[in-house]
Design a protein around this motif. Structure first.
Motif, PDB file in Angstrom:
ATOM      1  N   UNK A  55       0.811  -1.215   0.000  1.00  0.00           N
ATOM      2  CA  UNK A  55       0.000   0.000   0.000  1.00  0.00           C
ATOM      3  C   UNK A  55       0.844   1.264   0.000  1.00  0.00           C
ATOM      4  N   UNK A  56       0.191   2.380  -0.371  1.00  0.00           N
ATOM      5  CA  UNK A  56       0.912   3.639  -0.566  1.00  0.00           C
ATOM      6  C   UNK A  56       0.154   4.798   0.049  1.00  0.00           C
TER       7      UNK A  56
ATOM      8  N   UNK B 260       4.243   0.560   2.121  1.00  0.00           N
ATOM      9  CA  UNK B 260       5.466   0.162   1.429  1.00  0.00           C
ATOM     10  C   UNK B 260       5.985   1.233   0.484  1.00  0.00           C
ATOM     11  N   UNK B 261       5.091   2.154   0.092  1.00  0.00           N
ATOM     12  CA  UNK B 261       5.473   3.218  -0.847  1.00  0.00           C
ATOM     13  C   UNK B 261       4.971   4.544  -0.294  1.00  0.00           C
ATOM     14  N   UNK B 262       5.876   5.516  -0.200  1.00  0.00           N
ATOM     15  CA  UNK B 262       5.527   6.803   0.384  1.00  0.00           C
ATOM     16  C   UNK B 262       6.131   7.915  -0.479  1.00  0.00           C
TER      17      UNK B 262
ATOM     18  N   UNK C  43       9.746   8.598  -2.672  1.00  0.00           N
ATOM     19  CA  UNK C  43      10.062   9.663  -3.623  1.00  0.00           C
ATOM     20  C   UNK C  43      10.017  10.959  -2.831  1.00  0.00           C
ATOM     21  N   UNK C  44      11.055  11.777  -2.961  1.00  0.00           N
ATOM     22  CA  UNK C  44      11.175  13.033  -2.225  1.00  0.00           C
ATOM     23  C   UNK C  44      11.209  14.169  -3.234  1.00  0.00           C
TER      24      UNK C  44
ATOM     25  N   UNK D  31       0.816  10.648  -8.973  1.00  0.00           N
ATOM     26  CA  UNK D  31       0.383   9.362  -9.561  1.00  0.00           C
ATOM     27  C   UNK D  31       1.557   8.662 -10.241  1.00  0.00           C
ATOM     28  N   UNK D  32       2.369   9.423 -10.967  1.00  0.00           N
ATOM     29  CA  UNK D  32       3.536   8.815 -11.626  1.00  0.00           C
ATOM     30  C   UNK D  32       4.526   8.285 -10.606  1.00  0.00           C
ATOM     31  N   UNK D  33       4.681   9.011  -9.508  1.00  0.00           N
ATOM     32  CA  UNK D  33       5.632   8.583  -8.487  1.00  0.00           C
ATOM     33  C   UNK D  33       5.220   7.258  -7.859  1.00  0.00           C
ATOM     34  N   UNK D  34       3.952   7.112  -7.539  1.00  0.00           N
ATOM     35  CA  UNK D  34       3.494   5.861  -6.943  1.00  0.00           C
ATOM     36  C   UNK D  34       3.742   4.691  -7.878  1.00  0.00           C
TER      37      UNK D  34
END
Length: 418
Positions: free
Chosen positions: A251-252, A350-352, A396-397, A409-412
């Motif tokens: 999940x993100x 898991x994704x931030x 992603x920072x 959206x692209x980053x996720x």
């Protein structure tokens, strides 16, 4: 290690690491000054500090400590990286840190080049432009921590430094590396240890990079690194191995603490399709909004990659700062997002994706990240990152002004899948 880099914030560090990795250097980003040695495979090491807005003396101390560690790892050239909008106050911290590094390294002259054409940052006659607009008319004049009210980088630096600041104008840069090298030598001979160097395109940055081959110190935005890998490649020093990144699965969530015009547009676009929770500075200060509330909000909507954001209008932020104090508001918001990030990671996120330089620094520090492996570029200046540490999360920072409208959206997608 060949190239040692010191970045004054976490998004800037990943931006620089992205540029060097794309240039073919095996690059790693370290969070703070490491205790141990860098991996033997690391050709470019980027030490990420959170020193942009701290007291000048502490910024100098941390930067010198990073420099010492990088030199101990074998770095033959040091790059001091700051934002391509030159985020600083009249007191510092860019000038004092640059002067301290010049003294430590014994550099004759150091380039000052906060240019990144891919994101619209260009420099002409020492004046910084953002997408063709002078810096002080770009929205940066409203930055809550480092309002940039003067586009003349020489004049701004002069407030921060003890010595005179030179200029290598665009007409010289267009003549190529040899002309740039000669101009820098003339600045050094005149006693000007810092020299602002114009650039409006990537080809200018490549020429500047060739001109500073072997320079002890380089300063600038991430664009100044475009021409540096080629210097090491020409000497046969690069392995060609690159860095290791694997996507995450799970999940993100998205956190945004930037108030820039671009960030607010990105937040609006993202929350049109995903759940969003607005966090107002006054509510955090009063306790009306707590980390528990934000955490519950996210977890109850976790299948939709929700966003928590404090990207308020700059006027609202300024009003809150006047009521509570600028430092207290910044500390409260950063602490809020840092604690929330830890709670989310421990709950299985898991994704931030994180928007805003100060927010990113707070999140990475709270997550106790030790270093990053650099992944694919999401948008210019923003790579996917795989964290090493007690919470091996994908991140992603994003600097506040970076990224397209659909960046989140692209980053996720770049970080992995659900």
């Amino acid at each position: 290690m060949l190239l040692g880099c010191i970045a004054d914030d976490f998004t800037g560090a990943s931006d620089l690491a992205n540029t060097l990795a794309k240039g073919g250097m095996a690059t790693m980003q370290f969070v703070g000054v490491p205790d141990g040695a860098a991996p033997a495979s690391c050709e470019a090491g980027v030490v990420a500090l959170k020193s942009r807005t701290i007291p000048v003396a502490e910024a100098v101390r941390q930067s010198l400590a990073a420099c010492e560690w990088l030199l101990s790892q074998g770095a033959t050239q040091i790059l001091f990286k700051y934002c391509s909008t030159f985020d600083s106050t009249k007191e510092g911290n860019i000038g004092p840190v640059a002067e301290a590094l010049i003294a430590r390294l014994g550099a004759d002259v150091a380039v000052v080049c906060p240019v990144f054409p891919a994101t619209g940052r260009t420099l002409f006659n020492g004046h910084l432009f953002v997408n063709g607009v002078l810096l002080n008319e770009s929205g940066m004049q409203n930055h809550p921590l480092t309002p940039m009210t003067d586009p003349d980088i020489r004049r701004w630096l002069r407030h921060q430094t003890r010595g005179e600041v030179g200029l290598v104008p665009f007409s010289t840069v267009r003549q190529g590396a040899e002309a740039i090298r000669a101009a820098l030598g003339a600045e050094a001979a005149a006693g000007r240890r810092l020299a602002v160097v114009d650039a409006v395109g990537d080809d200018d940055l490549v020429a500047i990079g060739a001109a500073i081959d072997g320079a002890k110190l380089v300063t600038g935005g991430s664009g100044i690194a475009l021409g540096l890998p080629a210097n090491f490649r020409r000497r046969g020093l690069l392995s060609g191995n690159g860095t290791s990144f694997t996507p995450g699965h799970g999940p993100a969530a998205v956190l945004s603490g930037s108030c820039s015009n671009q960030s607010r547009a990105q937040v609006k676009a993202y929350t049109a399709k995903h759940p969003g929770l607005a966090v107002m500075p006054d509510d955090v200060m009063s306790g009306a909004m707590t980390v528990d509330q934000a955490f519950d909000h996210v977890m109850s909507r976790i299948g939709h990659a929700p966003m928590v954001y404090s990207s308020a209008d700059p006027a609202e932020v300024k009003a809150a700062q006047e009521r509570h104090g600028k430092d207290r508001v910044a500390e409260a918001i950063e602490g809020f997002f840092g604690e929330l990030a830890v709670r989310l990671a421990d709950a299985g996120i898991a994704r931030l994706v994180v928007g805003g330089g100060e927010t990113s620094g707070a999140v990475v520090t709270a997550l106790e990240v030790e270093c990053f492996h650099i992944g694919p570029e999401i948008d210019p200046g923003v790579p996917a990152l795989a964290a090493e540490g007690p919470r091996p999360i994908r991140l992603a920072l994003k600097s506040g002004n970076f990224g397209a409208i659909d960046f989140y959206d692209k980053a996720l997608a770049a970080l992995g899948d659900a």
